[in-house]
Design a protein around this motif. Structure first.
Motif, PDB file in Angstrom:
ATOM      1  N   ASP A 107       1.279  -1.226  -0.211  1.00  0.00           N
ATOM      2  CA  ASP A 107      -0.371   0.125   0.371  1.00  0.00           C
ATOM      3  C   ASP A 107       1.118   1.155   0.430  1.00  0.00           C
ATOM      4  O   ASP A 107       0.515   2.540  -0.469  1.00  0.00           O
ATOM      5  CB  ASP A 107      -1.037   0.525   1.224  1.00  0.00           C
ATOM      6  CG  ASP A 107      -2.063  -1.263   1.307  1.00  0.00           C
ATOM      7  OD1 ASP A 107      -3.214  -1.323   0.532  1.00  0.00           O
ATOM      8  OD2 ASP A 107      -1.947  -2.275   2.020  1.00  0.00           O
TER       9      ASP A 107
ATOM     10  N   VAL B  60       4.824   2.536  -0.559  1.00  0.00           N
ATOM     11  CA  VAL B  60       6.100   2.494  -0.487  1.00  0.00           C
ATOM     12  C   VAL B  60       7.719   3.254  -0.067  1.00  0.00           C
ATOM     13  O   VAL B  60       7.086   4.681  -0.421  1.00  0.00           O
ATOM     14  CB  VAL B  60       6.555   2.150  -2.307  1.00  0.00           C
ATOM     15  CG1 VAL B  60       7.989   1.263  -2.338  1.00  0.00           C
ATOM     16  CG2 VAL B  60       6.324   0.883  -2.069  1.00  0.00           C
TER      17      VAL B  60
ATOM     18  N   ASN C  10       9.263   0.039  -8.036  1.00  0.00           N
ATOM     19  CA  ASN C  10       8.673   0.347  -6.995  1.00  0.00           C
ATOM     20  C   ASN C  10       7.139   0.589  -7.754  1.00  0.00           C
ATOM     21  O   ASN C  10       6.130  -0.202  -6.779  1.00  0.00           O
ATOM     22  CB  ASN C  10       8.742   1.581  -6.688  1.00  0.00           C
ATOM     23  CG  ASN C  10       9.836   1.561  -5.421  1.00  0.00           C
ATOM     24  OD1 ASN C  10      10.181   0.690  -4.802  1.00  0.00           O
ATOM     25  ND2 ASN C  10      11.312   2.814  -5.381  1.00  0.00           N
ATOM     26  N   VAL C  11       6.925   0.809  -8.786  1.00  0.00           N
ATOM     27  CA  VAL C  11       5.463   0.989  -9.139  1.00  0.00           C
ATOM     28  C   VAL C  11       4.860  -0.838  -9.600  1.00  0.00           C
ATOM     29  O   VAL C  11       3.769  -0.759  -9.105  1.00  0.00           O
ATOM     30  CB  VAL C  11       6.039   1.232 -10.481  1.00  0.00           C
ATOM     31  CG1 VAL C  11       3.865   1.895 -11.947  1.00  0.00           C
ATOM     32  CG2 VAL C  11       6.510   3.220 -10.142  1.00  0.00           C
TER      33      VAL C  11
ATOM     34  N   LEU D 107       3.939  -1.897  -6.632  1.00  0.00           N
ATOM     35  CA  LEU D 107       2.010  -1.369  -5.478  1.00  0.00           C
ATOM     36  C   LEU D 107       0.881  -1.869  -5.690  1.00  0.00           C
ATOM     37  O   LEU D 107       0.705  -1.882  -6.636  1.00  0.00           O
ATOM     38  CB  LEU D 107       2.363   0.938  -6.263  1.00  0.00           C
ATOM     39  CG  LEU D 107       3.346   1.318  -5.889  1.00  0.00           C
ATOM     40  CD1 LEU D 107       2.740   2.643  -6.816  1.00  0.00           C
ATOM     41  CD2 LEU D 107       2.890   2.278  -4.538  1.00  0.00           C
TER      42      LEU D 107
ATOM     43  N   GLY E 167      -1.890   2.193  -3.801  1.00  0.00           N
ATOM     44  CA  GLY E 167      -1.019   2.284  -3.568  1.00  0.00           C
ATOM     45  C   GLY E 167      -0.124   4.207  -3.237  1.00  0.00           C
ATOM     46  O   GLY E 167      -0.339   4.525  -4.703  1.00  0.00           O
ATOM     47  N   ARG E 168       1.083   4.314  -2.623  1.00  0.00           N
ATOM     48  CA  ARG E 168       1.415   5.413  -2.645  1.00  0.00           C
ATOM     49  C   ARG E 168       3.139   5.378  -2.379  1.00  0.00           C
ATOM     50  O   ARG E 168       3.537   4.317  -1.848  1.00  0.00           O
ATOM     51  CB  ARG E 168       1.417   6.357  -1.281  1.00  0.00           C
ATOM     52  CG  ARG E 168      -0.814   6.887  -1.428  1.00  0.00           C
ATOM     53  CD  ARG E 168      -1.277   5.597  -0.975  1.00  0.00           C
ATOM     54  NE  ARG E 168      -1.391   5.736   0.798  1.00  0.00           N
ATOM     55  CZ  ARG E 168      -2.386   4.597   1.793  1.00  0.00           C
ATOM     56  NH1 ARG E 168      -2.570   3.687   0.554  1.00  0.00           N
ATOM     57  NH2 ARG E 168      -2.056   4.946   2.856  1.00  0.00           N
ATOM     58  N   LEU E 169       3.533   5.943  -2.983  1.00  0.00           N
ATOM     59  CA  LEU E 169       5.019   5.352  -3.356  1.00  0.00           C
ATOM     60  C   LEU E 169       5.638   7.175  -2.901  1.00  0.00           C
ATOM     61  O   LEU E 169       5.679   8.258  -3.832  1.00  0.00           O
ATOM     62  CB  LEU E 169       4.942   5.263  -4.878  1.00  0.00           C
ATOM     63  CG  LEU E 169       6.938   5.466  -5.124  1.00  0.00           C
ATOM     64  CD1 LEU E 169       8.091   4.889  -4.089  1.00  0.00           C
ATOM     65  CD2 LEU E 169       7.343   5.195  -6.711  1.00  0.00           C
TER      66      LEU E 169
ATOM     67  N   LYS F  80      -3.051   1.162 -11.667  1.00  0.00           N
ATOM     68  CA  LYS F  80      -3.444   0.955 -10.617  1.00  0.00           C
ATOM     69  C   LYS F  80      -4.214   2.301  -9.340  1.00  0.00           C
ATOM     70  O   LYS F  80      -4.543   1.855  -8.046  1.00  0.00           O
ATOM     71  CB  LYS F  80      -2.210   0.584  -9.100  1.00  0.00           C
ATOM     72  CG  LYS F  80      -1.213  -0.721 -10.521  1.00  0.00           C
ATOM     73  CD  LYS F  80      -0.117  -0.938  -9.499  1.00  0.00           C
ATOM     74  CE  LYS F  80      -0.088  -2.114 -10.358  1.00  0.00           C
ATOM     75  NZ  LYS F  80       1.752  -2.458  -9.274  1.00  0.00           N
TER      76      LYS F  80
ATOM     77  N   ALA G 218      -2.898   5.011  -8.192  1.00  0.00           N
ATOM     78  CA  ALA G 218      -1.489   5.243  -7.347  1.00  0.00           C
ATOM     79  C   ALA G 218      -1.336   6.433  -8.430  1.00  0.00           C
ATOM     80  O   ALA G 218      -0.969   6.653  -8.336  1.00  0.00           O
ATOM     81  CB  ALA G 218      -0.801   3.944  -7.372  1.00  0.00           C
TER      82      ALA G 218
ATOM     83  N   VAL H 217       2.840   8.810  -7.270  1.00  0.00           N
ATOM     84  CA  VAL H 217       4.192   9.359  -6.333  1.00  0.00           C
ATOM     85  C   VAL H 217       4.175  10.161  -6.026  1.00  0.00           C
ATOM     86  O   VAL H 217       4.110  11.318  -6.864  1.00  0.00           O
ATOM     87  CB  VAL H 217       4.996   8.567  -7.873  1.00  0.00           C
ATOM     88  CG1 VAL H 217       5.297   9.096  -8.718  1.00  0.00           C
ATOM     89  CG2 VAL H 217       6.423   8.706  -7.229  1.00  0.00           C
TER      90      VAL H 217
END
Length: 325
Positions: free
Chosen positions: A210, A212, A224-225, A228, A232-234, A255, A257, A259
């Motif tokens: 969830d 990174v 990292n992508v 996720l 998700g949150r990078l 996703k 998501a 970054v």
């Protein structure tokens, strides 16, 4: 007073112990007799000429200290001379004394040696603001912390665990893997031998992380992508493997998501004050009851700052290196 200055951009040999003048604390400031200063990768960048101190900051490095209050500037009433404290600086920690805004000072936590407490301010504030404020980490979520043996990583593993998250972290070699497990990580991946993406997917039942928390930068961006989870949150807080990378926007969009990247040092004073207050309220009790503890690899005399930088650059450090005047 003695301080470690940078004679010219370059390697550790450019650090030299010398005498400098430090002014008296101004309005809203206090001065501290330093017990220890944390050594951070930002200091290595500054020494190399790649991280200029903000306006008004001392030219010598050092972003976090522990010590005792020496004197108070006008308008400071929350502290007294002799108080044991830790502090977040814009610079100037590699010295015998420092001047700091009173709003960036915390009481030295109970049950922690005053010298070792210097390992806390930068790492705790960085971990809290990125995991909680930025990534909005929730109890029960999976978080991948890259570099659980690092200064920030070793604190982030403990903090995320204390917040009820499920932690996967990376480390190099069996000994460091074991030490990260002891910090509270549920899964530790030996990045020298194992596939990090596959290990995270296996641990999370194929869903992914969830959150990174990344110190690699460009060199870890693609993986990292891939790792996720949906939504998700990078959060990128370091660039150890480069600053320019290729981002698969399609994968990110699919996703839902995102970054982002953050720095702590350039933030406005008001933002730092709010962050310090939040850490005092929420994290300092975790430190007092042992859920979060400083991880100190070595104490090095201030005059041997070059050796401290060489040690950090060696990649063998677990936790923090401290300089002791």
């Amino acid at each position: 007073m003695r301080a470690v200055t940078i004679s010219a951009p370059g390697g550790p040999a450019k650090l030299a112990s010398t005498h400098v003048n430090l002014g008296e604390p101004g309005p809203g400031e206090l001065s501290v007799d330093i017990a220890a200063a944390g050594v951070n990768r930002a200091d290595l960048l500054q020494r190399s000429g790649h991280y200029t101190p903000p306006p008004g900051a001392p030219e010598w490095p050092g972003l976090e200290i522990s010590g005792t209050v020496r004197a108070l500037g006008p308008g400071v009433s929350a502290w007294r001379a002799g108080d044991a404290v830790v502090a977040l600086l814009e610079g100037g920690g590699y010295a015998e004394q420092a001047v700091v805004r009173a709003t960036q000072v915390l009481p030295a936590p109970h049950g922690v040696d005053l010298v070792d407490a210097a390992a806390l301010p930068e790492a705790v504030l960085t971990a809290w603001t990125n995991l909680v404020d930025t990534a909005r980490l929730q109890a029960g979520e999976w978080v991948l912390v890259h570099g659980g043996s690092g200064g920030v990583g070793s604190i982030a593993v403990q903090l995320a665990t204390a917040l009820g998250a499920r932690v996967v972290t990376t480390a190099g070699g069996p000994e460091r893997v074991a030490r990260c497990l002891a910090l509270g990580a549920e899964v530790v991946v030996d990045h020298r031998a194992d596939d990090v993406v596959a290990a995270v997917r296996d641990a999370t039942g194929g869903r992914g992380a969830d959150v990174v928390l990344d110190v690699l930068g460009a060199g870890g961006l693609a993986d990292n992508v891939r790792v996720l989870a949906p939504g998700g949150r990078l959060v990128v807080i370091g660039l150890q493997k480069g600053r320019r990378g290729e981002l698969d926007l399609g994968a990110l969009m699919a996703k839902g998501a995102w970054v982002t990247g953050t720095l702590l040092r350039p933030r406005p004073a008001e933002e730092k004050a709010a962050l310090v207050a939040a850490v005092r309220e929420h994290v300092w009790p975790m430190v007092a009851d042992g859920q979060v503890r400083p991880v100190v690899h070595a104490r090095v005399p201030l005059d041997e700052a070059a050796r401290a930088h060489e040690l950090l650059e060696s990649g063998e450090v677990f936790g923090k290196v401290l300089l002791v005047p």
